[in-house]
Motif scaffolding. Structure first.
Motif, PDB file in Angstrom:
ATOM      1  N   GLU A 117       0.798  -1.125  -0.098  1.00  0.00           N
ATOM      2  CA  GLU A 117      -0.085   0.031   0.006  1.00  0.00           C
ATOM      3  C   GLU A 117       0.873   1.333  -0.063  1.00  0.00           C
ATOM      4  O   GLU A 117       0.562   2.198  -0.634  1.00  0.00           O
ATOM      5  CB  GLU A 117      -0.862  -0.071   1.125  1.00  0.00           C
ATOM      6  N   TYR A 118       1.937   1.124   0.580  1.00  0.00           N
ATOM      7  CA  TYR A 118       2.760   2.235   0.818  1.00  0.00           C
ATOM      8  C   TYR A 118       3.451   2.642  -0.702  1.00  0.00           C
ATOM      9  O   TYR A 118       3.596   3.574  -1.136  1.00  0.00           O
ATOM     10  CB  TYR A 118       3.723   2.133   1.936  1.00  0.00           C
ATOM     11  N   ILE A 119       3.705   1.534  -1.397  1.00  0.00           N
ATOM     12  CA  ILE A 119       4.453   1.578  -2.755  1.00  0.00           C
ATOM     13  C   ILE A 119       3.453   2.070  -3.771  1.00  0.00           C
ATOM     14  O   ILE A 119       3.775   2.951  -4.364  1.00  0.00           O
ATOM     15  CB  ILE A 119       4.930   0.132  -3.138  1.00  0.00           C
ATOM     16  N   LYS A 120       2.187   1.505  -3.573  1.00  0.00           N
ATOM     17  CA  LYS A 120       1.007   2.022  -4.479  1.00  0.00           C
ATOM     18  C   LYS A 120       0.908   3.774  -4.142  1.00  0.00           C
ATOM     19  O   LYS A 120       0.670   4.349  -5.218  1.00  0.00           O
ATOM     20  CB  LYS A 120      -0.369   1.383  -4.309  1.00  0.00           C
ATOM     21  N   SER A 121       1.003   4.164  -2.914  1.00  0.00           N
ATOM     22  CA  SER A 121       0.845   5.522  -2.676  1.00  0.00           C
ATOM     23  C   SER A 121       2.025   6.584  -2.986  1.00  0.00           C
ATOM     24  O   SER A 121       1.943   7.694  -3.247  1.00  0.00           O
ATOM     25  CB  SER A 121       0.448   5.792  -1.189  1.00  0.00           C
ATOM     26  N   ASN A 122       3.159   5.704  -2.905  1.00  0.00           N
ATOM     27  CA  ASN A 122       4.414   6.780  -3.082  1.00  0.00           C
ATOM     28  C   ASN A 122       5.319   6.530  -4.236  1.00  0.00           C
ATOM     29  O   ASN A 122       6.213   7.127  -4.274  1.00  0.00           O
ATOM     30  CB  ASN A 122       5.065   6.407  -1.786  1.00  0.00           C
ATOM     31  N   ALA A 123       5.103   5.561  -5.030  1.00  0.00           N
ATOM     32  CA  ALA A 123       5.910   5.464  -6.246  1.00  0.00           C
ATOM     33  C   ALA A 123       5.100   5.499  -7.510  1.00  0.00           C
ATOM     34  O   ALA A 123       3.912   5.456  -7.791  1.00  0.00           O
ATOM     35  CB  ALA A 123       6.511   3.988  -6.033  1.00  0.00           C
ATOM     36  N   LYS A 124       5.682   5.334  -8.735  1.00  0.00           N
ATOM     37  CA  LYS A 124       5.123   5.627  -9.998  1.00  0.00           C
ATOM     38  C   LYS A 124       4.216   4.299 -10.180  1.00  0.00           C
ATOM     39  O   LYS A 124       3.131   4.395 -10.753  1.00  0.00           O
ATOM     40  CB  LYS A 124       6.044   5.634 -10.889  1.00  0.00           C
ATOM     41  N   SER A 125       4.804   3.069  -9.877  1.00  0.00           N
ATOM     42  CA  SER A 125       3.656   1.839 -10.243  1.00  0.00           C
ATOM     43  C   SER A 125       4.553   0.696  -9.110  1.00  0.00           C
ATOM     44  O   SER A 125       5.700   0.940  -8.620  1.00  0.00           O
ATOM     45  CB  SER A 125       4.244   1.468 -11.575  1.00  0.00           C
ATOM     46  N   THR A 126       3.544  -0.092  -8.867  1.00  0.00           N
ATOM     47  CA  THR A 126       4.108  -1.355  -8.172  1.00  0.00           C
ATOM     48  C   THR A 126       4.626  -2.522  -9.237  1.00  0.00           C
ATOM     49  O   THR A 126       5.356  -3.470  -8.668  1.00  0.00           O
ATOM     50  CB  THR A 126       2.911  -2.220  -7.341  1.00  0.00           C
ATOM     51  N   ILE A 127       4.511  -2.358 -10.573  1.00  0.00           N
ATOM     52  CA  ILE A 127       4.979  -3.166 -11.214  1.00  0.00           C
ATOM     53  C   ILE A 127       6.408  -3.388 -10.988  1.00  0.00           C
ATOM     54  O   ILE A 127       7.346  -2.702 -11.147  1.00  0.00           O
ATOM     55  CB  ILE A 127       4.712  -3.009 -12.944  1.00  0.00           C
ATOM     56  N   SER A 128       6.982  -4.899 -11.033  1.00  0.00           N
ATOM     57  CA  SER A 128       8.229  -5.204 -10.688  1.00  0.00           C
ATOM     58  C   SER A 128       8.931  -6.019 -11.665  1.00  0.00           C
ATOM     59  O   SER A 128       8.637  -7.365 -12.012  1.00  0.00           O
ATOM     60  CB  SER A 128       8.333  -5.899  -9.141  1.00  0.00           C
ATOM     61  N   PRO A 129       9.879  -5.339 -12.431  1.00  0.00           N
ATOM     62  CA  PRO A 129      10.554  -6.269 -13.354  1.00  0.00           C
ATOM     63  C   PRO A 129      11.647  -7.425 -12.837  1.00  0.00           C
ATOM     64  O   PRO A 129      12.066  -7.209 -11.614  1.00  0.00           O
ATOM     65  CB  PRO A 129      11.512  -5.188 -14.114  1.00  0.00           C
ATOM     66  N   ILE A 130      11.444  -8.494 -13.378  1.00  0.00           N
ATOM     67  CA  ILE A 130      12.475  -9.621 -13.083  1.00  0.00           C
ATOM     68  C   ILE A 130      13.301  -9.740 -14.376  1.00  0.00           C
ATOM     69  O   ILE A 130      12.870 -10.056 -15.421  1.00  0.00           O
ATOM     70  CB  ILE A 130      11.626 -10.925 -12.721  1.00  0.00           C
ATOM     71  N   VAL A 131      14.408  -9.326 -14.331  1.00  0.00           N
ATOM     72  CA  VAL A 131      15.340  -9.062 -15.517  1.00  0.00           C
ATOM     73  C   VAL A 131      16.642 -10.004 -15.569  1.00  0.00           C
ATOM     74  O   VAL A 131      17.425  -9.842 -14.613  1.00  0.00           O
ATOM     75  CB  VAL A 131      15.818  -7.598 -15.668  1.00  0.00           C
ATOM     76  N   ILE A 132      17.001 -10.569 -16.607  1.00  0.00           N
ATOM     77  CA  ILE A 132      18.123 -11.388 -16.792  1.00  0.00           C
ATOM     78  C   ILE A 132      19.351 -10.311 -17.229  1.00  0.00           C
ATOM     79  O   ILE A 132      18.966  -9.566 -18.219  1.00  0.00           O
ATOM     80  CB  ILE A 132      18.264 -12.480 -17.870  1.00  0.00           C
ATOM     81  N   THR A 133      20.328 -10.075 -16.133  1.00  0.00           N
ATOM     82  CA  THR A 133      21.122  -8.871 -16.663  1.00  0.00           C
ATOM     83  C   THR A 133      22.357  -9.402 -17.609  1.00  0.00           C
ATOM     84  O   THR A 133      23.200  -8.253 -18.121  1.00  0.00           O
ATOM     85  CB  THR A 133      21.599  -8.453 -15.509  1.00  0.00           C
ATOM     86  N   ASN A 134      22.597 -10.599 -17.472  1.00  0.00           N
ATOM     87  CA  ASN A 134      23.893 -11.028 -18.470  1.00  0.00           C
ATOM     88  C   ASN A 134      23.425 -11.729 -19.617  1.00  0.00           C
ATOM     89  O   ASN A 134      23.707 -13.299 -19.647  1.00  0.00           O
ATOM     90  CB  ASN A 134      24.894 -11.894 -17.517  1.00  0.00           C
ATOM     91  N   MET A 135      22.635 -11.064 -20.372  1.00  0.00           N
ATOM     92  CA  MET A 135      21.838 -11.658 -21.704  1.00  0.00           C
ATOM     93  C   MET A 135      23.105 -12.308 -22.813  1.00  0.00           C
ATOM     94  O   MET A 135      22.839 -13.212 -23.441  1.00  0.00           O
ATOM     95  CB  MET A 135      21.230 -10.750 -22.372  1.00  0.00           C
ATOM     96  N   ASP A 136      24.336 -11.745 -22.642  1.00  0.00           N
ATOM     97  CA  ASP A 136      25.280 -12.339 -23.639  1.00  0.00           C
ATOM     98  C   ASP A 136      25.743 -13.784 -23.163  1.00  0.00           C
ATOM     99  O   ASP A 136      26.328 -14.227 -24.158  1.00  0.00           O
ATOM    100  CB  ASP A 136      26.632 -11.249 -23.680  1.00  0.00           C
ATOM    101  N   ASP A 137      25.510 -14.060 -22.040  1.00  0.00           N
ATOM    102  CA  ASP A 137      25.590 -15.453 -21.730  1.00  0.00           C
ATOM    103  C   ASP A 137      24.580 -16.688 -22.002  1.00  0.00           C
ATOM    104  O   ASP A 137      24.765 -17.690 -21.701  1.00  0.00           O
ATOM    105  CB  ASP A 137      25.978 -15.584 -20.168  1.00  0.00           C
TER     106      ASP A 137
END
Length: 161
Positions: A117-137
């Motif tokens: 609820e705090y995040i909903k009220s105080n951030a742009k969005s609650t959408i949470s990315p799950i990202v693979i950061t070493n795509m070259d591998d």
């Protein structure tokens, strides 16, 4: 012919770190994530404030603002879990980590809690990315599910080079 018998250790099954609605990374309302500048993956619009590890691995990064955690899987795939959008500006308020850099984690282990609820009220969005950061591998990233997911449901299969 030799590629037909790839070692199973090269395939990483990634579970959902959050319960909620799965969203394609291209649909995230943030150009850095949607443009895959950090890496490819998925996002989840959470319905509760609990985050579990999506894989067995090691915690390699905990942002000082606690809004994001990096995990390196046992086969070397690096995953960034970023809670909400523009949540860095919250300066850690509403977040509690349950792990530290260097900790070994198991798939499904609680790693972070947050006040939804705090995040909903105080951030742009609650959408949470799950990202693979070493795509070259990676050889292949296969998105496995859409719609509603529960923690640890399989959301991606990743084949390492």
């Amino acid at each position: 012919m030799f590629g037909l018998f790839k070692n199973k250790k090269n395939v990483l099954v990634v579970g959902a770190p959050l319960t909620g609605r799965l969203i394609n990374i291209e649909e995230v309302p943030d150009e850095v994530f949607a443009g895959k500048m950090v890496g490819d993956g998925m996002a989840i619009e959470p319905v509760e404030g609990k985050v579990v590890s999506p894989v067995d691995g090691e915690v390699i990064q905990v942002f000082p603002t606690k809004h994001a955690i990096g995990i390196k899987s046992i086969n070397g795939i690096e995953i960034l879990i970023h809670i909400g959008l523009e949540t860095v500006s919250l300066d850690g308020k509403g977040f509690e980590t349950h792990i530290n850099v260097g900790d070994e984690v198991k798939k499904g282990q609680l790693i972070l809690t947050f006040d939804l609820e705090y995040i909903k009220s105080n951030a742009k969005s609650t959408i949470s990315p799950i990202v693979i950061t070493n795509m070259d591998d990676l050889e292949k990233l296969e998105k496995m599910k859409s719609g509603e997911v529960s923690q640890s449901d399989v959301i991606m299969n990743i084949t390492k080079k």
